[in-house]
Design a protein around this motif. Structure first.
Motif, short mmCIF file in Angstrom:
data_model
loop_
_atom_site.label_atom_id
_atom_site.label_comp_id
_atom_site.label_asym_id
_atom_site.label_seq_id
_atom_site.Cartn_x
_atom_site.Cartn_y
_atom_site.Cartn_z
N ALA A 1 1.65 -5.81 0.02
CA ALA A 1 1.81 -7.20 0.49
C ALA A 1 3.26 -7.66 0.38
O ALA A 1 3.54 -8.85 0.23
N SER B 1 7.06 -8.45 1.64
CA SER B 1 7.73 -8.88 2.86
C SER B 1 9.15 -8.32 2.94
O SER B 1 9.95 -8.74 3.79
N ALA C 1 -1.52 -9.83 3.85
CA ALA C 1 -0.92 -8.55 4.25
C ALA C 1 -1.67 -7.92 5.42
O ALA C 1 -1.19 -6.95 6.02
N LEU D 1 3.40 -11.70 7.52
CA LEU D 1 4.27 -12.14 6.43
C LEU D 1 5.63 -12.61 6.94
O LEU D 1 6.65 -12.49 6.26
#
Length: 425
Positions: A317, A319, A335, A349
């Protein structure tokens, strides 16, 4: 058309459309866009037909005047073409078997005048300017084209405001054109302000193994959304054009266009017929159909699932730029929330699905990266549920079709297998 811009057709065409610059072979710009060969056309459209002609009727009949205007004249259409376009069914007639046959033949009428003197050839050109125009959707025709040096068939469209803004401000979409010296190749091109004539933006599509388009019918189509045009032959997309291709020039594909079919002889691009050119030549049209884009699945926001029903996921998850994209059990977290936009991007994201280093190589890493508008971040969602990177012409792929948790996704030559089938939702 790169096959005769909307030129001087007396009394049969809008007055302001009767002057057009000379046309030459369009510039083949943005090679990365051309690499979309052999893919399914992007953005599946509604099955509902908005307009069409299947050319049913008795042999020898002219086209339906409620659908088509038959243009006339021998002005050269801004391209120094050699034919005279005739009225009625003289050069455009139904064959009684569900086809329209447009015939180019040598002229035998000494009183028929063209821009250069007595006309050498006759042919036909038809348009829907007075009966049908549409913005966006799927435009398709099944055609068996003619052959020979100096022969120039085309299926194309012009903006319906040409009578007020003139060409090229009206815009032009050449769905298909062929010049006879290239029997296995057709061209798709757009023209607009700053990218017209020889500066038109387009790409060729060639049949494999030396095949010729004149040997059989083929389906030529364009899928048109507010922010993209995708050309296909026999259902296989070969280029997508977006405003990013215009180098800052104006995108004029935002209003209704009408349809044109014609068969030109000679002209600046194909050159004149020579001793190898045989006449008559025929362009046989099975149908012309237009459908709306009402069921286009884009834009879309939600999960994207692949092999085994696994979700496309941003690893950890994160970015951060260069975070790998993987398959993961579906959890519904951020995500796995993707937006597939009409601008060609796929985002999560706040960043874009990206091919590492804009690579065109099989096995290239798919990652998350700051959105930058490059071809490495342009994706087309096709009717076959593939996600094609239009910068490389290759597909989002799960190695060996794996559905294992944590499988890193890659770029790979499109092959239509379940490893490249992605479902929105």
């Amino acid at each position: 058309m790169a096959a005769a811009l909307f030129g001087a057709a007396p009394s049969a065409t809008p007055a302001a459309a009767q002057q057009a610059p000379a046309q030459q072979a369009p510039a083949q710009q943005a090679p990365a866009q051309q690499a979309v060969a052999q893919q399914t056309a992007a953005h599946p459209v509604a099955a509902a037909q908005s307009w069409g002609d299947d050319f049913d009727g008795p042999a020898g009949a002219a086209v339906d005047p409620a659908k088509w205007t038959v243009e006339t004249g021998g002005s050269g259409n801004g391209n120094h073409e050699l034919q005279y376009y005739t009225a009625g069914a003289a050069n455009a007639a139904l064959d009684g078997q569900g086809h329209l046959v447009i015939t180019a033949r040598r002229n035998t009428d000494a009183g028929l005048g063209c821009w250069y003197g007595t006309c050498q050839y006759t042919s036909a050109r038809l348009n829907t300017a007075r009966t049908f125009a549409q913005a966006y959707g799927h435009f398709e025709s099944r055609i068996k084209i003619p052959r020979g040096q100096g022969i120039w068939p085309a299926f194309w469209m012009l903006g319906n405001d040409i009578g007020t803004v003139n060409w090229p401000n009206s815009g032009e979409i050449d769905v298909m054109e062929n010049i006879g010296r290239e029997p296995g190749t057709v061209h798709g091109t757009i023209h607009g302000p700053g990218y017209s004539g020889a500066g038109g933006i387009g790409a060729p599509y060639s049949l494999p193994a030396g095949q010729a388009f004149a040997d059989d019918f083929h389906v030529f189509a364009v899928d048109w959304s507010p922010s993209a045009l995708t050309w296909s032959v026999d259902g296989r997309a070969y280029q997508t054009r977006t405003p990013a291709d215009l180098g800052g020039d104006r995108w004029v594909f935002d209003h209704p266009f009408f349809v044109i079919l014609n068969l030109a002889v000679g002209g600046d691009w194909p050159g004149s017929p020579d001793g190898s050119s045989a006449f008559p030549q025929t362009m046989v049209v099975d149908y012309v159909h237009a459908t709306t884009s009402g069921t286009d699945p884009l834009p879309y926001t939600g999960r994207i699932t692949g092999p085994g029903g696994m979700c496309v996921d941003v690893a950890g998850a994160s970015s951060a730029d260069r975070t790998p994209i993987q398959l993961h059990n579906c959890t519904g977290n951020a995500a796995q929330q993707w937006t597939v936009g009409l601008d060609g991007t796929v985002r999560a994201l706040g960043k874009c699905l990206d091919v590492d280093a804009a690579s065109h190589s099989d096995g290239a890493v798919i990652q998350l990266y700051t959105c930058n508008g490059t071809g490495a971040q342009q994706w087309s969602y096709g009717a076959g549920h593939d996600l094609v990177n239009t910068g490389s012409g290759k597909c989002l792929d799960s190695p060996n079709g794996s559905s294992a948790d944590g499988t890193r996704l890659q770029l790979w030559t499109c092959n239509g297998t379940p490893a490249q089938r992605w479902t929105l939702g």
